[in-house]
Design a protein around this motif. Sequence first.
Motif, PDB file in Angstrom:
ATOM      1  N   SER A 163       4.678   4.706 -11.812  1.00 49.89           N
ATOM      2  CA  SER A 163       4.307   4.237 -10.630  1.00 49.89           C
ATOM      3  C   SER A 163       3.440   3.158 -10.209  1.00 49.89           C
ATOM      4  O   SER A 163       3.462   2.159  -9.334  1.00 49.89           O
ATOM      5  N   TYR A 164       2.264   3.141 -11.184  1.00 49.32           N
ATOM      6  CA  TYR A 164       1.393   2.251 -10.865  1.00 49.32           C
ATOM      7  C   TYR A 164       1.760   0.721 -11.449  1.00 49.32           C
ATOM      8  O   TYR A 164       1.436  -0.398 -11.203  1.00 49.32           O
ATOM      9  N   ILE A 218       3.706  -0.709  -8.742  1.00 47.43           N
ATOM     10  CA  ILE A 218       2.593  -1.212  -7.784  1.00 47.43           C
ATOM     11  C   ILE A 218       2.242  -2.536  -8.229  1.00 47.43           C
ATOM     12  O   ILE A 218       2.185  -3.607  -7.509  1.00 47.43           O
ATOM     13  N   ARG A 220       6.710  -0.764  -3.495  1.00 46.57           N
ATOM     14  CA  ARG A 220       5.267  -0.182  -3.519  1.00 46.57           C
ATOM     15  C   ARG A 220       5.028   0.905  -2.766  1.00 46.57           C
ATOM     16  O   ARG A 220       4.598   1.790  -3.501  1.00 46.57           O
ATOM     17  N   TYR A 227       4.018   4.745  -4.395  1.00 43.60           N
ATOM     18  CA  TYR A 227       2.922   5.519  -3.814  1.00 43.60           C
ATOM     19  C   TYR A 227       3.520   6.761  -3.298  1.00 43.60           C
ATOM     20  O   TYR A 227       2.558   7.747  -3.392  1.00 43.60           O
ATOM     21  N   LEU A 277       2.041  10.335  -4.261  1.00 44.77           N
ATOM     22  CA  LEU A 277       1.481  11.378  -3.148  1.00 44.77           C
ATOM     23  C   LEU A 277       2.120  12.428  -3.346  1.00 44.77           C
ATOM     24  O   LEU A 277       1.233  13.745  -3.201  1.00 44.77           O
ATOM     25  N   LEU A 330      -5.681   3.874  -3.649  1.00 44.62           N
ATOM     26  CA  LEU A 330      -5.053   2.712  -3.148  1.00 44.62           C
ATOM     27  C   LEU A 330      -5.507   1.398  -3.429  1.00 44.62           C
ATOM     28  O   LEU A 330      -6.842   0.895  -3.357  1.00 44.62           O
ATOM     29  N   CYS A 389      -3.674   7.657   2.300  1.00 46.47           N
ATOM     30  CA  CYS A 389      -2.394   7.197   1.507  1.00 46.47           C
ATOM     31  C   CYS A 389      -1.065   7.388   2.684  1.00 46.47           C
ATOM     32  O   CYS A 389      -0.349   6.337   2.705  1.00 46.47           O
ATOM     33  N   TYR A 420      -0.999   4.334   4.795  1.00 46.25           N
ATOM     34  CA  TYR A 420      -0.774   3.177   4.180  1.00 46.25           C
ATOM     35  C   TYR A 420       0.710   2.899   3.965  1.00 46.25           C
ATOM     36  O   TYR A 420       1.342   1.866   4.132  1.00 46.25           O
ATOM     37  N   ILE A 421       1.322   4.127   3.369  1.00 45.94           N
ATOM     38  CA  ILE A 421       2.701   3.991   3.191  1.00 45.94           C
ATOM     39  C   ILE A 421       3.607   3.969   4.436  1.00 45.94           C
ATOM     40  O   ILE A 421       4.444   3.080   4.185  1.00 45.94           O
TER      41      ILE A 421
END
Length: 566
Positions: A108-109, A112, A143, A147, A151, A159, A181, A184-185
Amino acid sequence: MRRNTYLLILISLLLGSSCKKRFEIEPEERILTSDVFDPKDVAGVLALQYLYGIYSYLPTGFNRVGGDYLDAGTDDAVSSVASGGSVNTFTNGQLTALNYPDNSWENSYTMIRNSNVFLKNIGVVPLDVNIKKRVIAEARFLRAFAYFELLKRYGGVPLVQDTIFKLEDNLNIPRNTFAECTEYIISECDVSAIDLPLGSTIASGEFGRIPREAALALKCRLYLYAASPLFNGGGFESNSQIRVLTGYATADPTRWQKVIDAAKTLIDVGFYKLPTGSGTATYSSVFTTKVNTDIILSRQSGNSTSIETTNAPVGYVAPAASNGRTSPTQNFVNAFPNLDGSPYTGSSTDTNQYKNRDPRLNAIIFYNGVRWLNRPVETFEGGLDKPNAPYKIQTQTSYYLRKFMGDFTTSTSYSNQSHNFPYFRFAEVLLNYAEGLNEIGGRTEEAVTQLISIRRRAGITAGTNNRYGIPSGISQSALRDLIRNDRRIELAFEEHRFWDIRRWKLTPADLSTNLKGLTIDKTGTVFTFSEKTIGTTFFQEKYYHMPIPYSEIIKNNQLIQNEGYE
């Protein structure tokens, strides 16, 4: 002398006969960021390839957890491997931060980071302005999707916003709260939706690229999770600092309204809908027809026979041996209602139990006697598909998974099929909508309407009152049970059940259950069914959330581990 000769040859090769070639400071074949994002590349060929490369990090879905479906870590199925495979870690009480088999942190990162690289550099590429807006929106959605994957597993995570870290940077970054989070999403979904094309405008050759409705669907799903008991003030943690990382600190029932609004927005767009028709074939075609109006976004793959050879009953060789990797449980089979929509209350030992049931049963499950490749499936003891041969993978329950496969009922061999793993379906949006309407209070009958549309497409009969098995005057609590059960069936093996039973915060006692299968004996032409326990799921409160992988904890001293894990 020989040593000096070798030295002269080496120098000659390095310098070249003209003595004009210089030593390489870095490998000439190395592709730099400036090569990918080229101010002279009007078509943006490499930049677009870079974007499509980010898509490749999306979850693969099919048999992705050590060779098994994630659903084999629930009460719906078990691995056909006798030892259980790594997915068994979710049900045997052995899950730790060291052996977590669904570690999506690094993947996942990577999504991102690569999205951030793309967003930082795409500006220099002289693409058409509308194309550039679209690809930027795609990167922002990817992205946001990454996240969300973090989550739902761990709660709040660091973040990094638009930052692209270098090796020398301080990478000790604390976790953001669940609320931060979530916000943000949602904001990324809202921004990306503006420039993503509507599904109705995406050419068939671009199917699999992100439509606007995918951003709306992700937003709807996130709101669904956020409003659910586990995350909506229902944290079990004794440590208040961890509690705000894994959910909202206090409950707010009005959060269900956001689910309703998000679902309604997507539905009102009008393009995605349940395909026409009803019954087994209609349901099955959703997963084998590459382009259809139920699939909002799916992982694309070339046509193949991979799903058939991995999961079909083991006695078939067409042309490669089928491996029967997944064994659905009797618990799951019992969840299918009768054809009239009423709950199945018969016995699991009844040899007629598969008659007059929800037509989705025949689309999802192989059971003894059903036809496949022009012969009956044999899951009785000693049958072709349960030979009880030493060291052979075979069903543990007398069932195999059929969903996602083409129709090979009367064929003699497999042929290549479309197998695209669904991330978002219109059917899920309707179920989200129904759940939100029911939970908000006072709108139960509106929720019934949404559930009826799912049941109608499934092929359940309308009945004299046209309610498809849903009792008149049904209570909120009773409808909640029906919605959850229909969700279990409709979205089976699409990686919902594992997370649903957690977000609903079913009790550890409910989630610690005996997994059931059948032993089928054949005498002449007569079959005898007997129920057996094939295993027991073990659940502790800490399993509501996943452990942050130990490999990440030791790299970042600011990460706080979820409660209950060392």
